[in-house]
Design an enzyme around this catalytic site. Sequence first.
Site, PDB file in Angstrom:
ATOM      1  N   ARG A  52       0.835  -1.209   0.000  1.00 56.71           N
ATOM      2  CA  ARG A  52       0.000   0.000   0.000  1.00 56.71           C
ATOM      3  C   ARG A  52       0.865   1.252   0.000  1.00 56.71           C
ATOM      4  NH1 ARG A  52      -4.429   0.538   4.669  1.00 56.71           N
ATOM      5  NH2 ARG A  52      -2.594   1.099   5.891  1.00 56.71           N
ATOM      6  N   LYS A 151      -2.632   6.890   1.253  1.00 55.87           N
ATOM      7  CA  LYS A 151      -2.311   7.204   2.647  1.00 55.87           C
ATOM      8  C   LYS A 151      -1.204   8.258   2.645  1.00 55.87           C
ATOM      9  CE  LYS A 151      -2.035   4.826   7.082  1.00 55.87           C
ATOM     10  NZ  LYS A 151      -3.152   5.422   7.791  1.00 55.87           N
ATOM     11  N   GLU A 184     -15.906   6.454   6.068  1.00 60.60           N
ATOM     12  CA  GLU A 184     -15.093   5.814   7.118  1.00 60.60           C
ATOM     13  C   GLU A 184     -14.970   6.793   8.275  1.00 60.60           C
ATOM     14  OE1 GLU A 184     -11.045   5.190   5.733  1.00 60.60           O
ATOM     15  OE2 GLU A 184     -11.008   7.149   4.753  1.00 60.60           O
TER      16      GLU A 184
HETATM   17  N1  PXG Z   1      -9.095   4.809   7.459  1.00 57.54           N
HETATM   18  C1  PXG Z   1      -8.215   5.766   7.763  1.00 57.54           C
HETATM   19  C2  PXG Z   1      -8.473   7.155   7.358  1.00 57.54           C
HETATM   20  C3  PXG Z   1      -7.045   5.436   8.465  1.00 57.54           C
HETATM   21  O1  PXG Z   1      -6.148   6.384   8.776  1.00 57.54           O
HETATM   22  C4  PXG Z   1      -7.800   3.136   8.526  1.00 57.54           C
HETATM   23  C5  PXG Z   1      -8.919   3.531   7.814  1.00 57.54           C
HETATM   24  C6  PXG Z   1      -7.630   1.681   8.861  1.00 57.54           C
HETATM   25  O2  PXG Z   1      -6.636   1.105   8.026  1.00 57.54           O
HETATM   26  P1  PXG Z   1      -5.717  -0.087   8.537  1.00 57.54           P
HETATM   27  O3  PXG Z   1      -4.837  -0.402   7.361  1.00 57.54           O
HETATM   28  O4  PXG Z   1      -4.962   0.429   9.728  1.00 57.54           O
HETATM   29  O5  PXG Z   1      -6.608  -1.191   8.880  1.00 57.54           O
HETATM   30  C7  PXG Z   1      -6.825   4.103   8.862  1.00 57.54           C
HETATM   31  C8  PXG Z   1      -5.585   3.738   9.642  1.00 57.54           C
HETATM   32  C9  PXG Z   1      -3.994   5.952  15.247  1.00 57.54           C
HETATM   33  C10 PXG Z   1      -3.855   5.090  14.041  1.00 57.54           C
HETATM   34  O6  PXG Z   1      -3.062   5.969  16.064  1.00 57.54           O
HETATM   35  C11 PXG Z   1      -4.712   5.227  12.934  1.00 57.54           C
HETATM   36  C12 PXG Z   1      -4.573   4.398  11.807  1.00 57.54           C
HETATM   37  C13 PXG Z   1      -3.596   3.428  11.808  1.00 57.54           C
HETATM   38  C14 PXG Z   1      -2.764   3.289  12.888  1.00 57.54           C
HETATM   39  C15 PXG Z   1      -2.874   4.124  14.026  1.00 57.54           C
HETATM   40  O7  PXG Z   1      -5.024   6.620  15.381  1.00 57.54           O
HETATM   41  N2  PXG Z   1      -5.425   4.593  10.769  1.00 57.54           N
END
Ligand code: PXG
Length: 292
Positions: A52, A151, A184
């Site tokens: 990704r 991302k 989301e």
């Molecule tokens: N949507 C958004 C906008 C994100 O930033 C996810 C979905 C979930 O994706 P993953 O690949 O993690 O299943 C994210 C990921 C935190 C933190 O500390 C936030 C994320 C990842 C790790 C830590 O708030 N967001």
Amino acid sequence: MSKLIYLDGELVPEEQAKVSVFDHGLLYGDGVFEGIRAYNGRIFRLDQHIDRLYRSAHAIMLNIGMTKEEMAAAVVKTVRANELRDAYIRLVVTRGVGDLGLDPRQCPKATVFIIAATIKLYPEEMCRNGLQIITCSTRRNMPDAVDPALKSLNYLNNIMAKIETIRANAGEGLLLNNEGYVTECTGDNIFIVNGKRLITPPVSAGVLEGVTRDCVMELARVAGLEVEEGLFRLTAVYNAHECFLTGTAAEVISVTEVDGRAIGSGTPGPATGMLQQRFADYVRQEGTPVYS
Ligand code: PXG
């Protein structure tokens, strides 16, 4: 104990891990990142996170200057150097140091850093009883402007929604797209459950293709649930039997209230509980070993 940070090919103590004020990651949010977890000495879905990262970089024409294999090895090395078994890993690639103009050609080399730390989890009580979330007035970035599937270091859209969430004293903030479809939350993907059917918004609605989202969809199918990617509006959330969020930080967490409406019984539902359990079992077995 001082952490060791991977910075441009070297492990340096955190006090020395500094990037330039001329780095375009800072000046323009010009860069990409990943948030990854390690459980029990194994890095969860490392290859998927790295894929990704490279997809995000490719889309913004950012040359990382390392192969995927070198990047994976750098992540493993950083976790090992910090002697962590359970970790939260932040992997950041910026356009690099340039001048004050936007022109990325002035940035000859990407900046790469990796932080291996511990994660701030939701309080135990929220994991058990579920989250109360709100819908934010901030709309999700339009995919044809800054695609949420990327991302990137441009997280202001999420930060604006996070501020609303904090002001409302809510557990998470849900974002709609410009057509009013559910996308989301600020850092998590969303699912609704009706009977044996799971629905989550498609990436084209303006969401990140979450690694946890993918994993939970796989686990749900194995468990005999139907999984669909489809558009839905808030009314469908309010009237769902169950609702839950997925993310690297949140794992699988139940949502029991949205905008003051109880979801289903107002307590964590059976499908959510089952998936939480299956996910917890899965992450402990699967992953790239750090120590071998
Ligand atoms: N949507 C958004 C906008 C994100 O930033 C996810 C979905 C979930 O994706 P993953 O690949 O993690 O299943 C994210 C990921 C935190 C933190 O500390 C936030 C994320 C990842 C790790 C830590 O708030 N967001």
